[in-house]
Design an enzyme around this catalytic site. Sequence first.
Site, mmCIF file in Angstrom:
data_model
loop_
_atom_site.group_PDB
_atom_site.id
_atom_site.type_symbol
_atom_site.label_atom_id
_atom_site.label_comp_id
_atom_site.label_asym_id
_atom_site.label_seq_id
_atom_site.Cartn_x
_atom_site.Cartn_y
_atom_site.Cartn_z
ATOM 1 N N GLU A 16 26.573 -5.001 -36.672
ATOM 2 C CA GLU A 16 26.815 -4.329 -37.950
ATOM 3 C C GLU A 16 27.594 -3.032 -37.760
ATOM 4 O O GLU A 16 28.465 -2.695 -38.569
ATOM 5 C CB GLU A 16 25.484 -4.063 -38.664
ATOM 6 C CG GLU A 16 24.834 -5.287 -39.260
ATOM 7 C CD GLU A 16 24.192 -6.204 -38.241
ATOM 8 O OE1 GLU A 16 23.939 -7.383 -38.559
ATOM 9 O OE2 GLU A 16 23.933 -5.727 -37.092
ATOM 10 N N HIS A 32 13.748 -9.506 -44.266
ATOM 11 C CA HIS A 32 14.782 -10.127 -45.104
ATOM 12 C C HIS A 32 14.505 -9.885 -46.589
ATOM 13 O O HIS A 32 14.900 -10.700 -47.430
ATOM 14 C CB HIS A 32 14.868 -11.635 -44.834
ATOM 15 C CG HIS A 32 15.357 -11.974 -43.461
ATOM 16 N ND1 HIS A 32 14.515 -12.000 -42.377
ATOM 17 C CD2 HIS A 32 16.596 -12.271 -42.994
ATOM 18 C CE1 HIS A 32 15.213 -12.325 -41.294
ATOM 19 N NE2 HIS A 32 16.475 -12.475 -41.634
#
Length: 321
Positions: free
Chosen positions: A56, A126
Amino acid sequence: MNMFQAINNAMELALSSDDKALLFGEDVAFGGVFRCSMNLREQFGRERVFNTPLSEQGILGFAIGLASVGYTPIAEIQFADYVYPAFDQIVNEAAKYRYRAGSTWHCGSLTIRMPSGAVGHGGLYHSQSPEAFFTHCPGLNIVVPRGPSQAKGLLLAAIRSPDPTLVFEPKVLYRQAVEEVAVDDFELPIGKAEVVREGTDVTLIGWGNQVHRLLQTADLATKEGVSCEVIDLQSLAPWDEEAVLTSVEKTGRCVIAHEAPKTSGFGAELAATVQDKGFLKLEAPVQRVCGWDTPFPLAFEEFYLPTPLRVLDAVKKVTSF
């Protein structure tokens, strides 16, 4: 369209109208985990739609560099929960680039998409809603759509914005939210809230999937003889202070709801502003109905979320104060 189709349509329009637009992220070339980028590599080629390494920080560093030299990067973080390794790139680089360079350089054409929020089975890694971390940082736009039309219009506005923009996409809505969406190219203004239901007794404020829960709360409140006005904030940075205060001045009561934990959530900023600038119109203290101050659970998700019934309890509290 459902919401992932509307997002796909928006990115197709952006890539078609801007030959410097690029789309990339983890598994993006294959359509993405949520299928938002399906068929775009086939249409625009592997040089414009491509996969990245699982980094990321690398995705955002690369995107900032592209934007600073005139490209229009649309970077995807596969889940908002995994944006934290890129936090430094977003907060210390993207948000401050224009300021530190005295406007001689900037990365204003940068768009960062990320699925966020509860999905029914995501557990603690998540399901997070990390938008409040970024609202504390000047230099970023932040938008959150509640459905397909908003997703398309806000995403196109984000891609064409002169400022770096984060788009938090409630992942539970990718397939659940379905409506007729204009096929033409259109934008929704960043920084503008929408009153999705008018009312007279209580103002309910939310964004993303929470707006749908607030509409359910409003239905339940009607049976109790209470008229609720529901506002979809749509943009958290900048946010529509005028729309919120106008509504609260009318109703005299305000309930704010969001999935993220209560402490230091963005609802605190809204509540502080309402009580600062609308205090003399308030009939009751502003209430916040939020996620609990714990990691997001797997087995007890419905106990964690600000459900319509939890919000209704807050509505009853402010109307009986």
